[in-house]
Design a protein around this motif. Structure first.
Motif, short mmCIF file in Angstrom:
data_model
loop_
_atom_site.label_atom_id
_atom_site.label_comp_id
_atom_site.label_asym_id
_atom_site.label_seq_id
_atom_site.Cartn_x
_atom_site.Cartn_y
_atom_site.Cartn_z
N PRO A 1 44.24 30.13 41.26
CA PRO A 1 45.17 30.42 42.35
C PRO A 1 44.50 30.44 43.72
CG PRO A 1 45.25 32.14 40.66
CD PRO A 1 44.15 31.21 40.28
N ALA A 2 43.21 30.80 43.75
CA ALA A 2 42.52 30.90 45.03
C ALA A 2 42.29 29.53 45.66
CB ALA A 2 41.19 31.62 44.86
N GLN B 1 44.20 34.86 50.80
CA GLN B 1 43.01 34.24 50.22
C GLN B 1 42.01 35.31 49.76
OE1 GLN B 1 40.35 31.46 48.86
NE2 GLN B 1 42.43 31.03 49.47
N LYS C 1 43.27 36.75 46.54
CA LYS C 1 43.08 35.82 45.41
C LYS C 1 41.62 35.76 44.99
CE LYS C 1 46.71 32.38 46.36
NZ LYS C 1 46.86 31.07 47.05
N GLN C 2 40.73 35.74 45.96
CA GLN C 2 39.31 35.69 45.61
C GLN C 2 38.89 36.97 44.89
OE1 GLN C 2 37.33 33.19 45.67
NE2 GLN C 2 38.38 31.74 47.02
N TYR D 1 40.70 38.74 43.01
CA TYR D 1 41.26 38.67 41.66
C TYR D 1 40.37 37.91 40.71
CZ TYR D 1 45.74 40.44 40.08
OH TYR D 1 46.72 41.22 39.57
N LYS D 2 39.56 36.99 41.26
CA LYS D 2 38.69 36.18 40.40
C LYS D 2 37.55 36.99 39.81
CE LYS D 2 37.70 31.93 41.57
NZ LYS D 2 37.40 30.71 42.36
#
Lengths: 632, 162
Positions: free
Chosen positions: A345-346, B54, B57-58, B60-61
């Protein structure tokens, strides 16, 4: 894959029988060891865990704190340890092993310098989403943080360049951590996972059992890769495809990782859409397929970039709109509705704004999309495809030395790559290094199948070709493994010649020697106004070098000699090298200068199809000889 | 705000990611949650919508990050805690006390030459109080950074799937 495939004379009945006997003997030895002679320690658990994950090869280099592992390797004979000459090569070999086979690659180093030497390969695997498990030893628990001999905070170093990393301090943790590391490395968006294990943990006795996949997943509540795309978005994509007049598919590494080549082709055939690909997307489609349009980007084909710039629908699948793909994003695909399918998703919205984002695995998304796609009659796209064909003829004709050489019979690099590919029946694995050679391989390698092209795309790691080709040769012994390297990259890791000779790894090396750092020279010529510096590169007499290392080698400097040399190298039993003395000043064209857009390609090829770059056919310069203008 | 595994090195992973990806952390607060195996982080990041999305999201990784919620546009309670050591004389002391009291703050230490004001509230309220106290002279200032919680019955902790 069987280990028999790795050894010389593999497949012959005698060799197989000998190998079986050796294994039985070793297995008996292990059983005896387990029979009360010695207890099971962390290092045993590590070997078991790697084997249970389906990996049978470790690329490694021993050192002080990792010795407990080497002490038990003999008891795990199914695990092949390949001794490299430098840990960087171990990391690239594990990477090449993974890229060629899809299995997780494993590399190993000791603490301190052994670990830091692995870092370049970890970064390479990270940027290209390659599943690698990196294992390092560390000093005993009590010495951690004390600046002990060969101690470095390696987990601190690898933290930003791994998918995840671990510091293991007890033997009991090893089975779970290794299983989790493999799971993380290969699932979702793959990547390298680093496990640093202290000497105490390797030596400690343990009865810890190996976890099931369910147990691993239960232990990872924060890790849930999203495989299925959103049905509404997929429906919108089907509608967009139905309404498009000039659709283009741009396929990347994600398609290969997901194993979605067949689905991709079905989509292209159903909706009659040309397929273009990124550097790491090479192999998503047989390049001779009528719907295969070509490689795009900074050094991509002009016609392919043109198609992207004129598209009204650009479907990016399993790729990330990297700067080498897009150039200036403000002028990228200006007329297109941009669809972005990626598992991460990123990546959505990171580099370009997607009009239609779909988060999911390429195969899952395409599987869901295909039933919704309306069949398009090719006749309705006849004008579009006719125009694409015209562009292609123009651009291919202007960027190709079909005759094999420049005016004065000097060998051109594109011709060499083409003959290597053809001489290997378009079925070999070609591993490129970085620089001009990498772009020539990408442009002229004529790839026909998935995972046959290996290249350090994201990190752009020079020295990648030989060790990664080594990995590919071991992982997929039934395919020829070529390392195609420039003289710069080759000199960065040529110590591995000893490895391929000792281990009889049949890598065929094509050394593209222009006695230059070719891409540096090209940039200095085009971007820095001819202000050349540090681009002249002296090298040894490579025939003598190969003689010293004990592998057959041929030197080729004329186009008409190429085919015979390729055939001879392929016929050689085991590794071999061909030293191609290519044109010294050949540039890779077209070229998109940094900061410019896909429509701003520099193309210096003359109307007659000849390279008009000044000096392209000039006299050879010997970097070793000050009088020839070589010394700076 | 994010729920993360309560393990050594997780703060380092978050901080390292933010640095590597060029996000500037304005404030950061970390504490335990209702469950002992998780921690809660509240990060304040300044940037446009795309930038903040962003960053989320990062985050979340990271394997150790269990749940991330961007609450920029949500109905939340956002509070911060501050201690402010203010220069004081016999003459200014009552004034400082009354300024503090007017801002839901209290004086927690009273000395001959300084008082410590303890403030809790929205960051902007604390900004205002700090401005007012500045004219007396601030000797020391410490702020915890915001902690936030969504209004209503929803719970980020309950959203962490196990």
């Amino acid at each position: 894959m069987t280990q028999a495939g790795h050894v010389p004379g593999a497949g012959t009945p005698a060799a197989s029988a000998a190998e079986r006997a050796r294994r039985d003997m070793l297995r008996d030895a292990r059983v005896t060891a387990r029979d009360g002679v010695r207890p099971r320690i962390g290092a045993d658990a590590l070997c078991e865990a790697i084997l249970l994950q389906g990996s049978d090869t470790i690329w490694g280099y021993p050192g002080g704190v990792i010795l407990p592992l080497y002490d038990v390797l003999v008891d795990h004979p199914e695990l092949r340890h390949i001794l490299v000459r430098h840990e960087q090569a171990a990391s690239h070999a594990a990477d090449g092993y993974a890229r060629a086979s899809g299995n997780v690659g494993v590399c190993l180093g000791t603490s301190g310098p052994g670990a830091t030497n692995l870092v370049t390969g970890i970064g390479t695997a990270m940027l290209d989403s390659v599943p690698v498990v990196v294992i390092t030893g560390n000093v005993p628990n009590a010495l951690i943080g004390k600046d002990a001999f060969q101690e470095i905070d390696i987990t601190g170093i690898t933290l930003p360049m791994t998918k995840h990393n671990y510091l293991v301090r007890s033997a009991d943790e090893i089975p779970h951590v290794i299983a989790e590391a493999f799971h993380l490395a290969r699932s979702g968006r793959p990547g390298p996972v680093h496990v640093d294990i202290t000497k105490d943990a390797l030596m400690g006795e343990t009865k810890a059992t190996h976890p099931s996949v369910a147990e691993i997943e239960a232990g990872l509540p924060g890790y849930k890769p999203k495989l299925d795309g959103h049905p509404r978005q997929i429906k919108l994509l089907a509608e967009a495809i139905a309404g498009a007049k000039r659709p283009v598919i741009l396929a990347g590494h994600g398609v290969l990782i997901a194993g979605a080549e067949r689905e991709l082709l079905e989509l292209a055939r159903t909706a009659h859409i040309p397929i273009t690909w990124t550097l790491l997307g090479i192999g998503v489609i047989d390049e001779t397929d009528p719907l295969a349009y070509g490689y795009m980007g900074m050094h991509g084909w002009k016609h392919v970039n043109r198609a992207i710039q004129s598209a009204d629908l650009l479907i990016g699948i399993g790729m990330r709109f990297d700067d080498r793909v897009t150039g200036n994003v403000r002028t990228y695909a200006p007329k297109a509705k941009i669809v972005h399918i990626d598992i991460d998703p990123a990546e959505i919205g990171k580099n370009v704004v997607a009009d239609l984002p779909i988060v999911g695995d390429a195969k899952h998304v395409l599987d869901a999309l295909l039933p919704l796609v309306t069949k398009v009659d090719p006749a309705t796209r006849a004008d579009y495809f006719a125009e694409l064909a015209t562009w292609r003829t123009e651009s291919e004709g202007s960027s190709w030395h079909g005759s094999g050489g420049f005016r004065e019979g000097v060998l051109s690099a594109d011709f060499v790559v083409d003959r290597i590919a053809a001489g290997s029946n378009f079925d070999a694995n070609l591993t490129a290094d970085v620089g001009q050679n990498q772009m020539w391989v990408a442009r002229y390698g004529s790839f026909r199948r998935a995972n046959s092209h290996l290249s350090s795309g994201g990190l752009g790691t020079m020295g990648f070709a030989l060790p990664a080709a080594m990995g590919a040769a071991v992982a997929v012994p039934e395919k020829v493994s070529w390392a195609i390297a420039g003289d710069g990259g080759f000199q960065m890791t040529l110590q591995e010649l000893a490895t391929i000779v000792q281990e009889r790894i049949p890598v065929k090396i094509a050394l593209m020697d222009n006695k230059k750092l070719g891409m540096i020279r090209q940039w200095q010529e085009i971007v820095y106004g001819g202000n050349y510096h540090s681009e002249q590169l002296a090298g040894p007499d490579y025939l003598k070098l190969c003689e010293a290392y004990g592998l057959p080698a041929w030197k080729v400097s004329k186009p008409e000699e190429v085919d015979a040399a390729v055939a001879a190298a392929l016929a050689a039993d085991g590794p071999a090298l061909i030293w191609f003395e290519i044109a010294e000043r050949q540039n890779v064209y077209p070229m998109m200068p940094a900061g410019k857009g896909l429509s701003d390609l520099i193309d210096k090829w003359g109307d007659d199809g000849e390279d008009v770059t000044e000096g392209a056919t000039g006299p050879r310069v010997d970097p070793m000889d000050p009088t020839s203008g070589g010394a700076k | 705000m994010a729920i993360v595994n309560n393990k050594p090195g997780v703060l380092n992973r978050v901080a390292s990611l933010m640095r590597a990806r060029n996000f500037n952390i304005e404030s950061l607060a970390v504490s335990v949650t209702e469950r002992s195996d998780t921690s809660r982080m509240t990060l304040t990041i300044v940037g446009d919508e795309v930038h903040v999305e962003q960053a989320a999201k990062q985050l979340y990784k990271l394997i150790d990050v269990l749940k991330v919620q961007d609450v920029t546009d949500e109905s939340i309670v956002e509070h911060e805690f501050a201690l402010i050591k203010v220069r004081a004389t016999k003459r200014t002391r009552p004034e400082i006390v009354s300024v503090a009291e007017m801002h839901r703050s209290k004086v927690v230490d009273l000395g001959d030459e300084a008082v410590i004001v303890e403030a809790v509230g929205e960051p902007t309220e604390i900004d205002t109080l700090v401005e007012l106290l500045r004219e007396f002279g601030i000797k020391e200032l410490v702020r915890t950074g915001s902690v936030v919680m969504s209004r209503g019955s929803g719970s980020i902790e309950e959203q962490v799937k196990r």
